[in-house]
Design a protein around this motif. Sequence first.
Motif, PDB file in Angstrom:
ATOM      1  N   LYS A  79       0.782  -1.293   0.028  1.00 54.18           N
ATOM      2  CA  LYS A  79       0.057  -0.015   0.045  1.00 54.18           C
ATOM      3  C   LYS A  79       0.885   1.326  -0.139  1.00 54.18           C
ATOM      4  CE  LYS A  79      -3.658   0.433   2.692  1.00 54.18           C
ATOM      5  NZ  LYS A  79      -4.505   0.149   3.967  1.00 54.18           N
ATOM      6  N   ASN A  80       2.215   1.124   0.252  1.00 53.87           N
ATOM      7  CA  ASN A  80       3.069   2.054   0.356  1.00 53.87           C
ATOM      8  C   ASN A  80       4.467   1.554  -0.209  1.00 53.87           C
ATOM      9  OD1 ASN A  80       5.141   3.963   1.039  1.00 53.87           O
ATOM     10  ND2 ASN A  80       4.024   4.584   2.954  1.00 53.87           N
ATOM     11  N   GLU A  81       5.244   2.378  -1.208  1.00 53.19           N
ATOM     12  CA  GLU A  81       6.151   1.737  -1.913  1.00 53.19           C
ATOM     13  C   GLU A  81       7.305   1.472  -1.019  1.00 53.19           C
ATOM     14  OE1 GLU A  81       6.168   5.215  -4.790  1.00 53.19           O
ATOM     15  OE2 GLU A  81       6.786   3.549  -6.315  1.00 53.19           O
ATOM     16  N   LYS A  82       7.209   2.255   0.163  1.00 58.43           N
ATOM     17  CA  LYS A  82       8.507   1.763   1.159  1.00 58.43           C
ATOM     18  C   LYS A  82       8.305   0.779   2.222  1.00 58.43           C
ATOM     19  CE  LYS A  82       9.817   6.711   1.032  1.00 58.43           C
ATOM     20  NZ  LYS A  82      10.006   8.075   1.686  1.00 58.43           N
ATOM     21  N   ASP A  83       7.280  -0.034   1.917  1.00 58.50           N
ATOM     22  CA  ASP A  83       6.784  -1.089   3.142  1.00 58.50           C
ATOM     23  C   ASP A  83       7.929  -2.177   3.032  1.00 58.50           C
ATOM     24  OD1 ASP A  83       3.134  -0.908   2.897  1.00 58.50           O
ATOM     25  OD2 ASP A  83       4.638  -0.022   4.204  1.00 58.50           O
ATOM     26  N   PHE A  84       8.512  -2.603   1.736  1.00 56.67           N
ATOM     27  CA  PHE A  84       8.996  -3.713   1.651  1.00 56.67           C
ATOM     28  C   PHE A  84      10.463  -3.484   2.478  1.00 56.67           C
ATOM     29  CE2 PHE A  84      11.999  -6.768  -0.929  1.00 56.67           C
ATOM     30  CZ  PHE A  84      11.567  -7.999  -0.110  1.00 56.67           C
ATOM     31  N   ILE A  85      10.953  -4.428   3.184  1.00 53.19           N
ATOM     32  CA  ILE A  85      12.338  -4.247   3.677  1.00 53.19           C
ATOM     33  C   ILE A  85      12.918  -5.679   3.433  1.00 53.19           C
ATOM     34  CG2 ILE A  85      13.847  -3.952   5.730  1.00 53.19           C
ATOM     35  CD1 ILE A  85      11.078  -2.564   7.129  1.00 53.19           C
ATOM     36  N   LYS A 110      12.513 -15.027  -1.897  1.00 52.18           N
ATOM     37  CA  LYS A 110      12.048 -14.593  -3.097  1.00 52.18           C
ATOM     38  C   LYS A 110      10.664 -14.178  -3.131  1.00 52.18           C
ATOM     39  CE  LYS A 110      15.775 -16.683  -5.623  1.00 52.18           C
ATOM     40  NZ  LYS A 110      16.006 -17.518  -6.844  1.00 52.18           N
ATOM     41  N   PHE A 111      10.292 -12.772  -3.581  1.00 52.67           N
ATOM     42  CA  PHE A 111       8.940 -12.285  -3.574  1.00 52.67           C
ATOM     43  C   PHE A 111       8.531 -11.833  -5.041  1.00 52.67           C
ATOM     44  CE2 PHE A 111      10.355 -11.909   0.793  1.00 52.67           C
ATOM     45  CZ  PHE A 111       9.108 -12.005   1.584  1.00 52.67           C
ATOM     46  N   TYR A 112       7.291 -11.997  -5.021  1.00 54.71           N
ATOM     47  CA  TYR A 112       6.439 -11.374  -6.053  1.00 54.71           C
ATOM     48  C   TYR A 112       5.711 -10.314  -5.339  1.00 54.71           C
ATOM     49  CZ  TYR A 112       7.062 -15.540  -8.938  1.00 54.71           C
ATOM     50  OH  TYR A 112       7.492 -16.618  -9.641  1.00 54.71           O
ATOM     51  N   SER A 132      11.413  -9.696  -6.804  1.00 55.29           N
ATOM     52  CA  SER A 132      12.470  -9.173  -5.871  1.00 55.29           C
ATOM     53  C   SER A 132      13.862  -9.772  -6.514  1.00 55.29           C
ATOM     54  CB  SER A 132      12.478  -9.963  -4.423  1.00 55.29           C
ATOM     55  OG  SER A 132      12.333 -11.198  -4.400  1.00 55.29           O
ATOM     56  N   ASP A 133      13.642 -10.852  -7.332  1.00 59.54           N
ATOM     57  CA  ASP A 133      14.881 -11.282  -8.128  1.00 59.54           C
ATOM     58  C   ASP A 133      14.714 -11.512  -9.541  1.00 59.54           C
ATOM     59  OD1 ASP A 133      16.984 -13.124  -8.953  1.00 59.54           O
ATOM     60  OD2 ASP A 133      16.696 -14.354  -7.272  1.00 59.54           O
ATOM     61  N   GLY A 168      15.846 -13.389 -11.500  1.00 57.42           N
ATOM     62  CA  GLY A 168      15.763 -14.733 -12.012  1.00 57.42           C
ATOM     63  C   GLY A 168      14.688 -15.582 -11.802  1.00 57.42           C
ATOM     64  N   MET A 169      13.757 -14.960 -11.029  1.00 51.67           N
ATOM     65  CA  MET A 169      12.493 -15.733 -11.099  1.00 51.67           C
ATOM     66  C   MET A 169      11.482 -15.768 -12.031  1.00 51.67           C
ATOM     67  SD  MET A 169      11.334 -13.870  -7.487  1.00 51.67           S
ATOM     68  CE  MET A 169       9.848 -14.978  -7.092  1.00 51.67           C
ATOM     69  N   LYS A 170      10.856 -16.698 -12.139  1.00 53.57           N
ATOM     70  CA  LYS A 170      10.173 -17.142 -13.616  1.00 53.57           C
ATOM     71  C   LYS A 170       8.930 -16.195 -13.587  1.00 53.57           C
ATOM     72  CE  LYS A 170      11.370 -22.011 -14.111  1.00 53.57           C
ATOM     73  NZ  LYS A 170      10.925 -23.374 -14.248  1.00 53.57           N
ATOM     74  N   LYS A 171       8.685 -15.685 -14.948  1.00 52.25           N
ATOM     75  CA  LYS A 171       7.222 -14.815 -14.804  1.00 52.25           C
ATOM     76  C   LYS A 171       6.123 -15.845 -14.597  1.00 52.25           C
ATOM     77  CE  LYS A 171       9.102 -10.920 -17.469  1.00 52.25           C
ATOM     78  NZ  LYS A 171       8.797 -10.298 -18.857  1.00 52.25           N
ATOM     79  N   LEU A 172       5.234 -15.343 -14.265  1.00 49.53           N
ATOM     80  CA  LEU A 172       3.757 -16.312 -14.096  1.00 49.53           C
ATOM     81  C   LEU A 172       3.043 -16.361 -15.308  1.00 49.53           C
ATOM     82  CD1 LEU A 172       3.028 -15.082 -10.420  1.00 49.53           C
ATOM     83  CD2 LEU A 172       4.571 -17.246 -11.102  1.00 49.53           C
ATOM     84  N   ALA A 173       2.410 -17.749 -15.513  1.00 46.08           N
ATOM     85  CA  ALA A 173       1.451 -17.791 -16.710  1.00 46.08           C
ATOM     86  C   ALA A 173      -0.071 -17.276 -16.298  1.00 46.08           C
ATOM     87  CB  ALA A 173       1.569 -19.094 -17.065  1.00 46.08           C
ATOM     88  N   GLY A 174      -0.318 -17.221 -15.196  1.00 49.41           N
ATOM     89  CA  GLY A 174      -1.679 -16.972 -14.710  1.00 49.41           C
ATOM     90  C   GLY A 174      -2.538 -18.204 -14.637  1.00 49.41           C
ATOM     91  N   GLU A 175      -3.685 -17.863 -14.017  1.00 48.40           N
ATOM     92  CA  GLU A 175      -4.584 -18.835 -13.806  1.00 48.40           C
ATOM     93  C   GLU A 175      -6.196 -18.701 -14.009  1.00 48.40           C
ATOM     94  OE1 GLU A 175      -6.133 -22.334 -12.587  1.00 48.40           O
ATOM     95  OE2 GLU A 175      -3.888 -22.073 -12.711  1.00 48.40           O
ATOM     96  N   SER A 176      -6.622 -19.523 -14.544  1.00 45.35           N
ATOM     97  CA  SER A 176      -7.898 -19.189 -14.913  1.00 45.35           C
ATOM     98  C   SER A 176      -9.102 -19.718 -14.233  1.00 45.35           C
ATOM     99  CB  SER A 176      -8.314 -20.110 -16.287  1.00 45.35           C
ATOM    100  OG  SER A 176      -8.269 -21.325 -15.960  1.00 45.35           O
ATOM    101  N   THR A 177      -8.830 -20.618 -12.892  1.00 42.08           N
ATOM    102  CA  THR A 177      -9.779 -20.923 -11.957  1.00 42.08           C
ATOM    103  C   THR A 177     -10.506 -19.907 -11.149  1.00 42.08           C
ATOM    104  OG1 THR A 177      -8.138 -21.873 -10.543  1.00 42.08           O
ATOM    105  CG2 THR A 177      -9.156 -23.502 -12.226  1.00 42.08           C
ATOM    106  N   SER A 178      -9.682 -19.079 -10.556  1.00 39.76           N
ATOM    107  CA  SER A 178     -10.117 -17.908  -9.984  1.00 39.76           C
ATOM    108  C   SER A 178     -11.293 -18.309  -8.687  1.00 39.76           C
ATOM    109  CB  SER A 178     -10.517 -16.738 -10.700  1.00 39.76           C
ATOM    110  OG  SER A 178     -10.841 -15.475  -9.984  1.00 39.76           O
TER     111      SER A 178
END
Length: 476
Positions: A8-14, A22-24, A217-218, A220-230
């Motif tokens: 909610k705030n760009e400075k939140d992640f430490i 590793k984070f998305y 955050s890295d 080298g992490m794989k990009k996500l293909a997404g999901e249809s079930t939702s």
Amino acid sequence: MVNIWINKNEKDFIQESLPNEKFYFFNLLSEKNKSNVKTDVEQLWRRFGAMNLSEINEDFLIIATSIFCADKKITRKLSTDNWTREIKLYIPVLEIEKWNFVKEQLEQTIGFLSGDKWRFEFRSTTFRFRADKEVKNNILTPDKYDSVSLFSGGLDSFCGALSLSKSNNSTLFLGFKEYTLLTKRQKDLFDAIDNSNPRVENELILFNVNPYAPTFSDEGMKKLAGESTSRSRSLLFIAGAVSVASIIGEDIPVYIPENGFIGVNVPLTDSRAGSCSTRTTHPIFLNNLNEIFKQIGIKNSISNFYWNKTKGEILEEHRDNPIFNLKAKETLSCSHPCLSRYDRKKSSLIDTPCNCGYCFPCLIRRASFIKIGVDETKYNHLYELGSKFINDFNNLQGRASDLKAVLFSIKRYIANRDDSDYIRALLLRQGNLDKRELDGYERVYRESMEELINMIQQIDNGLLDYTGIKGAEFSG
């Protein structure tokens, strides 16, 4: 475990506090051009001239939004069973003590809804979500409304709106704009109901949350293909409705009209997971969510006044209503109304959004209309349902899979029609029900199965022979 950080705030992640993870990232920022979640959710309070929601309601909306974003973008193919994901969300909240108190209960409740393993890590924030603008023109007056109801454009929610209008409820209807093509249909259906009863004050609000690809955050992490079930879309839907209800008044009820057969969600076959169908109105989910609300101080409760009715019985209530007879055929029951499972080369034959005619929700729809003797829906299956349909599409896009599963469930039901203990054991596979619920759902399950049996008998086209069940057995 997939780690997702919600901003909610760009400075939140430490990064230093979690150096080995590793984070998305999903960014829910007031500066919309810096967000990778596009939403107009702020209209839920601005339409009433408010600057923001209460702190606890804002938290619930942010949590539901975060879950929805993760659900839409984390593919189930990452899991070992191609379904059950393990997701940990790091979410900023204003009322951290309350959310930590119900954290485990919330994890279990959302897991029940989506079929995944969720973990929540809440952190304290004072940052308010899009509380920078006050609308003063054309605002809605809260005290005009006495209820809030979900309005998806589906047949059950359409009938629910007819029931509320008939009872002279002044209702704020809330819809979700997941597909642009659905928006006009939702508005057309609402206008037909609203114009038919000028004595009541109704309104429709549509909102949207559309997550784009998350950042990393890295690199080298794989990009996500997404999901249809939702499966969590309904939670976001509920959060929006509860947000609006909280502004109107703490005693304002929120309704989710859905037939009890879909609500109790008995797996059609022994191998199909219950989470392959919605669990939104299952009593375990609704009861748990209402209990969480009580513990954190949200006073508005959610309920389903169609819980003890079949879809056919719901239609019978409205068969003499001229608005029902005019517009019911335009409602959407299909699991993929805009990406419908039809022959794209011939898609111009019927305009989308449409009902495919052979997914599970469409089959229940067809059975319910057969019960009242008329179905003017233009299905886009382009094929006659029958044994030839099953043989032709047995291994193509799963087109025949739901019909085959329905036939299996019918065969299972007929073999155990007189065994109440067996039927109740099926109903209890998802979890415990109290006596009132079990009695009600057993009746609904039996009557819904009889509606499906009647549909199969009406269609036939080799389906009776395909099941291997004799006609006398169908009639019981």
